[in-house]
Motif scaffolding. Structure first.
Motif: not given
Lengths: 172, 277
Positions: A116-117, A94, A109, A113, A92
Motif C-alpha cells: 500500500k505504502y 497502525p 511492517m 502494508w 496507512v
C-alpha cells in the motif's frame, strides 16, 4: 542517531550508483523504465521531520537529474513523492502510531502494508515523471501504460533490493 | 499581518512543497531553451567523468563489432586511394584551385553516455570546446545520422539524439528528392517518421532516405535509413513515412562531429532576411 545518518548517507550513494551505473543500462524497451533510487525516500525513518524529507528528496532528484541530463524532472517527481509520503503515512498508520524502533521496510511492517505504502508513492512518482517527460497529451494512453508497467517494474526491483540487502543486522 | 503569518506557519509544509516545485519547473523550462541548459546536464564534470569510466569498461564488450565496422569503413576509404588509380602519362598541369573551398570538417569523438528508452534521448561524447566542438554541429557515424550538439563543456558535449522531441532535421528521399522533417514518435528506437512528403512523390519501400541540403547541420547525402512503410493519414495532404534508421543507436561507440564552415554566414544571412509583414 548519527548511526542512522551514516546509514542513510551510504544508502543514498549506493542507490545513486546503482541507478546510474547498473539500472540505467538495463534495456527492456520504453515501457519498463525502472527507477529504484526512490527506495531512498521510501526508507527514510518514520520520525524524520517532513521538511527534511522534502529537502532530501529534492537533493536526490537533482543528483539523478545531473546524470540523466534532465534538469528538474526527477527532482519535481521526487518532491511530489515526498509531499505525498506524509499523507500516505498518515493514511496507512497502525491504530497506535508507529513504533520508534521500526523502519519503513517490508521486514518490519509486512508486505501488505508495504504494498500500500510503496505502491502508491511509486505510482505518484512515476505518474509525474513520465507525464512531465512527454509534456503533451496526444500520447496519453501510451504514457499511462508506461507509468503502470514501470511502476510495477520499480516495485519489483525495490522488493528485490530489500530482500537481498536488508536484514535485521543491517537496519539496527 | 499576524493572521497572515499564522496562516503561513500553519500551512508551511504545503508552501515549502510548492516553492520546491516552482524551482523544479523553473529548471525544466530553462532547460528547454538552449542558453540555460548548461546548469545541470551530463556534460557536468562529475557526471561526465563517471560516465567516461563506465564507457571505458563497456568499450571492451563491443570491440568485435566496432572493429568490423571500422574495417568496412577502411575498405571503402582504401578504395578511394589515389594509388589505386592508374595515371595516364599526360603533361602535368598545375591549377590553383579557387573553385573548391572546404565547407565541412570532421572531428572524431567517443560516446561516453547514451540512452534510447526515454522520450527524449541524449548522448554525451568526449569532445568539447577544447577539441573545437560548438553548439548545433551535426553528429553521425559511418552507418548513419545520430543527432546534433546541444551543450558543450571543455572536454565533453551533449547531443540531442535523433530520438528526441526537438530533433526535426530536414531529410529527403534520395531517389525522388522530396524533403520533410524527420521526427520521432517515441515508440521504437529503430524507427523514425519522415513527415510532410507531398502525395505526388514517388515512394517505394526500401528506398534510401538521406540528409538534405536544407539542414545546416549535415552535408547533403548523409545516410539516414531506409523506408519501411508509408501511409497517408485521413484528411492530410502529405505522406508520413516510417524510416528504419541505419545507425544502431544502441551500439554507438565512435562518432564524427561535423563542422560546417559556412553555417555562421548562412544563419546570419537568413536572420537578416525577415519575412515581409
Amino acid at each position: 542517531m548519527s548511526n542512522r545518518i551514516i546509514i542513510n548517507l551510504v544508502r543514498f550513494i549506493i542507490l545513486v550508483l546503482l541507478q546510474v551505473l547498473i539500472v540505467r543500462n538495463i534495456n527492456l524497451g520504453t515501457y519498463f523504465i525502472m527507477l529504484p533510487y526512490v527506495l531512498f525516500i521510501l526508507s527514510l525513518p518514520f520520525e524524520t521531520p517532513r521538511l527534511l524529507i522534502l529537502a532530501l528528496s529534492f537533493v536526490m532528484g537533482i543528483t539523478i537529474d545531473l546524470f540523466y541530463s534532465t534538469p528538474g524532472l526527477h527532482a519535481s517527481a521526487c518532491v511530489s513523492m515526498a509531499f505525498a509520503r506524509y499523507y500516505v503515512l498518515k493514511f496507512v498508520s497502525p491504530r497506535d502510531g508507529y513504533d520508534v524502533v521500526v523502519q519503513p521496510t517490508i521486514e518490519d511492517m509486512g508486505l501488505e502494508w508495504y504494498l500500500k505504502y510503496a505502491g502508491v508513492l511509486i505510482f505518484v512518482h512515476h505518474l509525474l515523471f513520465f507525464y512531465f517527460e512527454v509534456f503533451r497529451f496526444d500520447e496519453f494512453f501510451r504514457t499511462l501504460g508506461r507509468v503502470i508497467l514501470s511502476s510495477i517494474g520499480t516495485f519489483l526491483l525495490v522488493y528485490l533490493i530489500q530482500f537481498l540487502f536488508y536484514s535485521k543486522r543491517f537496519s539496527k | 499581518m499576524r493572521n497572515l503569518l499564522a496562516f503561513l506557519y500553519k500551512h508551511h509544509f504545503i508552501f515549502v512543497f510548492l516553492l520546491a516545485q516552482l524551482i523544479c519547473f523553473w529548471m525544466m523550462i530553462r532547460g528547454k531553451n538552449y542558453q540555460g541548459s548548461q546548469l545541470i546536464n551530463s556534460s557536468n564534470a562529475v557526471a561526465a567523468n563517471i560516465y567516461a569510466a563506465e564507457a571505458n569498461t563497456k568499450e571492451y564488450f563491443s570491440l568485435k563489432h566496432e572493429n568490423l565496422r571500422l574495417a568496412i569503413e577502411n575498405k571503402e576509404l582504401r578504395n578511394h586511394l589515389k594509388s589505386n588509380y592508374f595515371a595516364y602519362p599526360t603533361r602535368e598541369v598545375r591549377i590553383n584551385d579557387t573553385v573548391y573551398k572546404l565547407q565541412y570538417e570532421f572531428i572524431d569523438a567517443k560516446v561516453v553516455n547514451a540512452s534510447v528508452n526515454n522520450r527524449n534521448n541524449y548522448i554525451t561524447i568526449n569532445a568539447g570546446s577544447a577539441q573545437g566542438v560548438t553548439r548545433e554541429m551535426g553528429v553521425y557515424n559511418s552507418l548513419g545520422m545520430i543527432g546534433f550538439v546541444r551543450d558543450v563543456s571543455e572536454n565533453f558535449a551533449t547531443i540531442i539524439s535523433v530520438l528526441h522531441k526537438d530533433f526535426a532535421v530536414n531529410c529527403k528521399l534520395k531517389r525522388d528528392g522530396s524533403y520533410g522533417p524527420l521526427i520521432w514518435d517515441g515508440k521504437d528506437y529503430q524507427y523514425c517518421l519522415l513527415t510532410d512528403i507531398p502525395t505526388h512523390a514517388k515512394i517505394k519501400n526500401g528506398d534510401t532516405v538521406v540528409s538534405s541540403s536544407l539542414s545546416s547541420y549535415f552535408p547533403e547525402g548523409i545516410m539516414v535509413g531506409t523506408i519501411d512503410s508509408y501511409e497517408r493519414r485521413q484528411n492530410e495532404q502529405f505522406y508520413t513515412i516510417k524510416v528504419k534508421l541505419s545507425a544502431d543507436l544502441k551500439k554507438l561507440n565512435y562518432v564524427y562531429v561535423i563542422k560546417n564552415n559556412f553555417k555562421k554566414e548562412k544563419d546570419s544571412l537568413e536572420k537578416t532576411t525577415q519575412p515581409i509583414k
